[in-house]
Design a protein around this motif. Structure first.
Motif, PDB file in Angstrom:
ATOM      1  N   GLU A 293       0.821  -1.211   0.000  1.00 50.18           N
ATOM      2  CA  GLU A 293       0.000   0.000   0.000  1.00 50.18           C
ATOM      3  C   GLU A 293       0.854   1.260   0.000  1.00 50.18           C
ATOM      4  N   GLN A 294       1.995   1.214   0.673  1.00 49.83           N
ATOM      5  CA  GLN A 294       2.922   2.351   0.613  1.00 49.83           C
ATOM      6  C   GLN A 294       3.488   2.494  -0.799  1.00 49.83           C
ATOM      7  N   PHE A 295       3.778   1.364  -1.439  1.00 51.25           N
ATOM      8  CA  PHE A 295       4.270   1.411  -2.813  1.00 51.25           C
ATOM      9  C   PHE A 295       3.241   2.035  -3.750  1.00 51.25           C
ATOM     10  N   VAL A 296       1.978   1.687  -3.563  1.00 54.19           N
ATOM     11  CA  VAL A 296       0.915   2.253  -4.394  1.00 54.19           C
ATOM     12  C   VAL A 296       0.848   3.769  -4.204  1.00 54.19           C
ATOM     13  N   ARG A 297       1.002   4.196  -2.969  1.00 53.19           N
ATOM     14  CA  ARG A 297       1.012   5.635  -2.686  1.00 53.19           C
ATOM     15  C   ARG A 297       2.138   6.329  -3.440  1.00 53.19           C
ATOM     16  N   ILE A 298       3.324   5.733  -3.431  1.00 53.86           N
ATOM     17  CA  ILE A 298       4.467   6.314  -4.134  1.00 53.86           C
ATOM     18  C   ILE A 298       4.265   6.220  -5.647  1.00 53.86           C
ATOM     19  N   LYS A 299       3.686   5.127  -6.103  1.00 54.50           N
ATOM     20  CA  LYS A 299       3.432   4.934  -7.531  1.00 54.50           C
ATOM     21  C   LYS A 299       2.549   6.046  -8.082  1.00 54.50           C
ATOM     22  N   ARG A 300       1.553   6.445  -7.296  1.00 59.23           N
ATOM     23  CA  ARG A 300       0.654   7.520  -7.718  1.00 59.23           C
ATOM     24  C   ARG A 300       1.425   8.823  -7.926  1.00 59.23           C
ATOM     25  N   VAL A 301       2.337   9.132  -7.003  1.00 56.12           N
ATOM     26  CA  VAL A 301       3.146  10.345  -7.134  1.00 56.12           C
ATOM     27  C   VAL A 301       4.011  10.274  -8.382  1.00 56.12           C
ATOM     28  N   ALA A 302       4.687   9.148  -8.574  1.00 52.32           N
ATOM     29  CA  ALA A 302       5.563   8.991  -9.733  1.00 52.32           C
ATOM     30  C   ALA A 302       4.785   9.155 -11.034  1.00 52.32           C
ATOM     31  N   ALA A 307       7.452  10.051 -13.753  1.00 52.65           N
ATOM     32  CA  ALA A 307       8.663   9.312 -13.392  1.00 52.65           C
ATOM     33  C   ALA A 307       8.397   7.809 -13.418  1.00 52.65           C
ATOM     34  N   ARG A 308       9.355   7.041 -13.907  1.00 52.96           N
ATOM     35  CA  ARG A 308       9.278   5.593 -13.760  1.00 52.96           C
ATOM     36  C   ARG A 308       9.642   5.247 -12.321  1.00 52.96           C
ATOM     37  N   LEU A 309       9.208   4.086 -11.868  1.00 54.42           N
ATOM     38  CA  LEU A 309       9.400   3.699 -10.468  1.00 54.42           C
ATOM     39  C   LEU A 309       9.812   2.245 -10.385  1.00 54.42           C
ATOM     40  N   ALA A 310      10.782   1.954  -9.521  1.00 49.91           N
ATOM     41  CA  ALA A 310      11.214   0.574  -9.278  1.00 49.91           C
ATOM     42  C   ALA A 310      11.560   0.421  -7.806  1.00 49.91           C
ATOM     43  N   VAL A 311      11.527  -0.819  -7.334  1.00 51.31           N
ATOM     44  CA  VAL A 311      11.856  -1.149  -5.949  1.00 51.31           C
ATOM     45  C   VAL A 311      13.135  -1.979  -5.936  1.00 51.31           C
ATOM     46  N   LEU A 312      14.060  -1.608  -5.061  1.00 58.07           N
ATOM     47  CA  LEU A 312      15.333  -2.319  -4.928  1.00 58.07           C
ATOM     48  C   LEU A 312      15.504  -2.756  -3.481  1.00 58.07           C
ATOM     49  N   THR A 313      15.793  -4.037  -3.245  1.00 59.31           N
ATOM     50  CA  THR A 313      16.139  -4.458  -1.888  1.00 59.31           C
ATOM     51  C   THR A 313      17.633  -4.246  -1.650  1.00 59.31           C
ATOM     52  N   ILE A 314      17.941  -3.715  -0.475  1.00 53.89           N
ATOM     53  CA  ILE A 314      19.337  -3.524  -0.062  1.00 53.89           C
ATOM     54  C   ILE A 314      19.737  -4.717   0.797  1.00 53.89           C
ATOM     55  N   PRO A 315      20.801  -5.440   0.439  1.00 48.78           N
ATOM     56  CA  PRO A 315      21.204  -6.610   1.221  1.00 48.78           C
ATOM     57  C   PRO A 315      21.590  -6.235   2.656  1.00 48.78           C
ATOM     58  N   HIS A 316      21.034  -6.960   3.603  1.00 47.79           N
ATOM     59  CA  HIS A 316      21.357  -6.754   5.012  1.00 47.79           C
ATOM     60  C   HIS A 316      22.308  -7.868   5.440  1.00 47.79           C
ATOM     61  N   ALA A 352       5.197  -7.698  -2.261  1.00 46.55           N
ATOM     62  CA  ALA A 352       4.607  -6.364  -2.112  1.00 46.55           C
ATOM     63  C   ALA A 352       4.744  -5.558  -3.404  1.00 46.55           C
ATOM     64  N   SER A 353       5.901  -5.661  -4.065  1.00 48.73           N
ATOM     65  CA  SER A 353       6.114  -4.955  -5.329  1.00 48.73           C
ATOM     66  C   SER A 353       5.157  -5.470  -6.396  1.00 48.73           C
ATOM     67  N   GLN A 354       4.990  -6.785  -6.446  1.00 52.94           N
ATOM     68  CA  GLN A 354       4.089  -7.388  -7.426  1.00 52.94           C
ATOM     69  C   GLN A 354       2.657  -6.913  -7.212  1.00 52.94           C
ATOM     70  N   ARG A 355       2.227  -6.844  -5.966  1.00 50.67           N
ATOM     71  CA  ARG A 355       0.869  -6.377  -5.675  1.00 50.67           C
ATOM     72  C   ARG A 355       0.674  -4.929  -6.120  1.00 50.67           C
ATOM     73  N   ALA A 356       1.737  -4.140  -6.028  1.00 47.91           N
ATOM     74  CA  ALA A 356       1.647  -2.738  -6.435  1.00 47.91           C
ATOM     75  C   ALA A 356       1.900  -2.541  -7.918  1.00 47.91           C
ATOM     76  N   GLY A 357       2.250  -3.632  -8.613  1.00 47.09           N
ATOM     77  CA  GLY A 357       2.516  -3.535 -10.044  1.00 47.09           C
ATOM     78  C   GLY A 357       3.810  -2.824 -10.368  1.00 47.09           C
ATOM     79  N   LEU A 358       4.860  -3.062  -9.556  1.00 45.65           N
ATOM     80  CA  LEU A 358       6.126  -2.371  -9.730  1.00 45.65           C
ATOM     81  C   LEU A 358       7.255  -3.335 -10.057  1.00 45.65           C
ATOM     82  N   PRO A 359       8.235  -2.901 -10.843  1.00 45.13           N
ATOM     83  CA  PRO A 359       9.435  -3.713 -11.064  1.00 45.13           C
ATOM     84  C   PRO A 359      10.184  -3.925  -9.755  1.00 45.13           C
ATOM     85  N   PHE A 360      10.738  -5.116  -9.595  1.00 43.10           N
ATOM     86  CA  PHE A 360      11.469  -5.453  -8.372  1.00 43.10           C
ATOM     87  C   PHE A 360      12.887  -5.862  -8.750  1.00 43.10           C
ATOM     88  N   TRP A 361      13.866  -5.231  -8.103  1.00 40.60           N
ATOM     89  CA  TRP A 361      15.272  -5.533  -8.362  1.00 40.60           C
ATOM     90  C   TRP A 361      15.931  -6.066  -7.093  1.00 40.60           C
TER      91      TRP A 361
END
Length: 413
Positions: A293-302, A307-316, A352-361
């Motif tokens: 849901e946060q991703f969807v909120r950001i997607k709307r702004v983009a 702007a194109r939008l993508a999600v990247l996980t940072i390795p912990h 979560a990215s898939q539910r928001a319809g966003l590319p996931f890296w």
């Protein structure tokens, strides 16, 4: 009474007129509308931090200086986007900000340099802030995207930490007239939204915090005081567990040379790094939904600002590196070898990215290929070291290269 043929001709003429008007207005949107959508020149503002400030830090693991620019980001000066430049805005927490390293050692600036060395006219802006999570990322996107006009917005999610900090659910607002109009007239609608945003910023403008400057000793004393406060409030059982820590960890904590919040969280939730491993747990499922849901909120702004939008996980470290996995036990957390092979830290964000319809890296496997390199994460602090940032920049560069249009490559390179 008009003939049937005349009525048919009039109907065709009216329909043709409507089509002609539509074609002309769409053409105007693609030409004149583009001129109206130029983002304003960034002035002095406080997007994340007090602008033009400087802080020095020294811990048991590192010494570094953090400076903010005129718009309150930890980065070099940022002005209006130049024609032909492909601008990327990276929003995230301390792993994007670059806690513990100088700005040019961060993966953000490392990827920028690697792409420029390949001949791309690219600018990557650091929108990271320590201690933030997805709700903060969305709030920054709503403030920064209209001002900075990025071509690509990357939301960086630190494995586990940002997943657990997804916040409360956010409901998608109902589509309004502008949302539908944007499908036909994207530039005119963007111009309207830029004008609205400018008025809102002016109406809600808060005084900008004067430039701040703190020394490493200032920050060490504040950290030392916070650590003492935490220690004084520890329940007896937690205090007994803390007393069993190795001397190096205790001294770093008590002397203000180790993040006190890390120890405080370990006392309150020693399973913090293992709890997200079970994606079937109701808490984990709720976090996934809230993150989406946060991703969807950001997607709307983009989308509103092109702007194109993508999600990247940072390795912990605990999930990708043997030394980091062992070191979190030294500061009070549970860990195990299963964490180094599980896909759960990435899978939660991917869903979560898939539910928001966003590319996931992801670059997790690239880090796991170096799981025996003990230099990638700071020993006790756990953040990416300069070597870790460099590896992340290396792994991310080919991903970003596919996103940059050919027109952003300089002639002769």
């Amino acid at each position: 009474m008009p003939a049937k043929g005349s009525a048919g001709k009039n109907l065709l003429l009216a329909a043709g007129s409507v089509v002609l008007v539509l074609v002309l207005t769409v053409a105007a949107d693609r030409t004149v509308g583009r001129l109206l959508t130029k983002a304003p020149e960034p002035g002095t503002m406080e997007l994340l931090f007090p602008p033009n400030s400087e802080q020095h830090f020294e811990s048991s693991d590192f010494t570094y200086t953090a400076k903010t620019n005129s718009i309150g980001l930890r980065d070099h000066p940022v002005g209006a986007k130049k024609p032909g430049t492909f601008r990327i805005l990276c929003i995230g927490d301390s792993f994007t900000y670059g806690w513990g390293v100088d700005i040019d050692q961060t993966w953000v600036k490392g990827a920028e340099k690697r792409l420029r060395d390949k001949g791309y006219d690219v600018e990557i802006i650091n929108g990271g802030k320590p201690g933030t999570g997805p709700p903060d990322f969305a709030a920054l996107a709503e403030k920064a995207v209209p001002v900075l006009a990025p071509d690509l917005l990357i939301i960086t999610i630190l494995q586990d930490d940002d997943f657990a900090g997804a916040g409360e659910g956010v409901k998608e607002p109902q589509s309004g007239f502008l949302d539908w109009a944007r499908l036909i007239y994207p530039n005119f609608v963007r111009a309207v939204r830029l004008a609205r945003q400018t008025r809102q910023i002016a109406a809600n403008q808060q005084p900008v915090t004067p430039p701040q400057k703190t020394s490493a000793e200032d920050n060490r004393r504040w950290t030392e005081k916070t650590a003492k406060d935490f220690l004084d409030k520890m329940p007896p059982a937690d205090r007994a567990r803390f007393d069993q820590f190795e001397e190096k960890v205790k001294q770093a904590f008590l002397s203000g040379r180790l993040n006190p919040y890390m120890i405080d969280l370990a006392m309150k939730n020693r399973n913090f790094y293992t709890i997200c491993m079970n994606l079937d747990d109701p808490w984990a499922r709720q976090c996934i939904q809230h993150l989406a849901e946060q991703f969807v909120r950001i997607k709307r702004v983009a989308a509103n600002f092109g702007a194109r939008l993508a999600v990247l996980t940072i390795p912990h470290g605990p999930y990708v590196n043997r030394a980091a996995n062992a070191n979190i036990r030294r500061v009070g957390y549970e860990s195990n070898d299963d964490m180094l092979v599980s896909n759960a830290p990435d899978e939660s964000v991917r869903i979560a990215s898939q539910r928001a319809g966003l590319p996931f890296w992801t670059v997790m496997e690239g880090f796991r290929a170096h799981r025996d390199d003990s230099t990638l994460f700071f020993e006790l602090d756990g953040h990416l070291s300069a070597a870790g940032h460099a590896l992340l920049a290396d792994l991310l560069t080919p991903i970003l290269e596919k996103e940059i249009p050919a027109g952003a490559k300089r002639n002769g390179t």
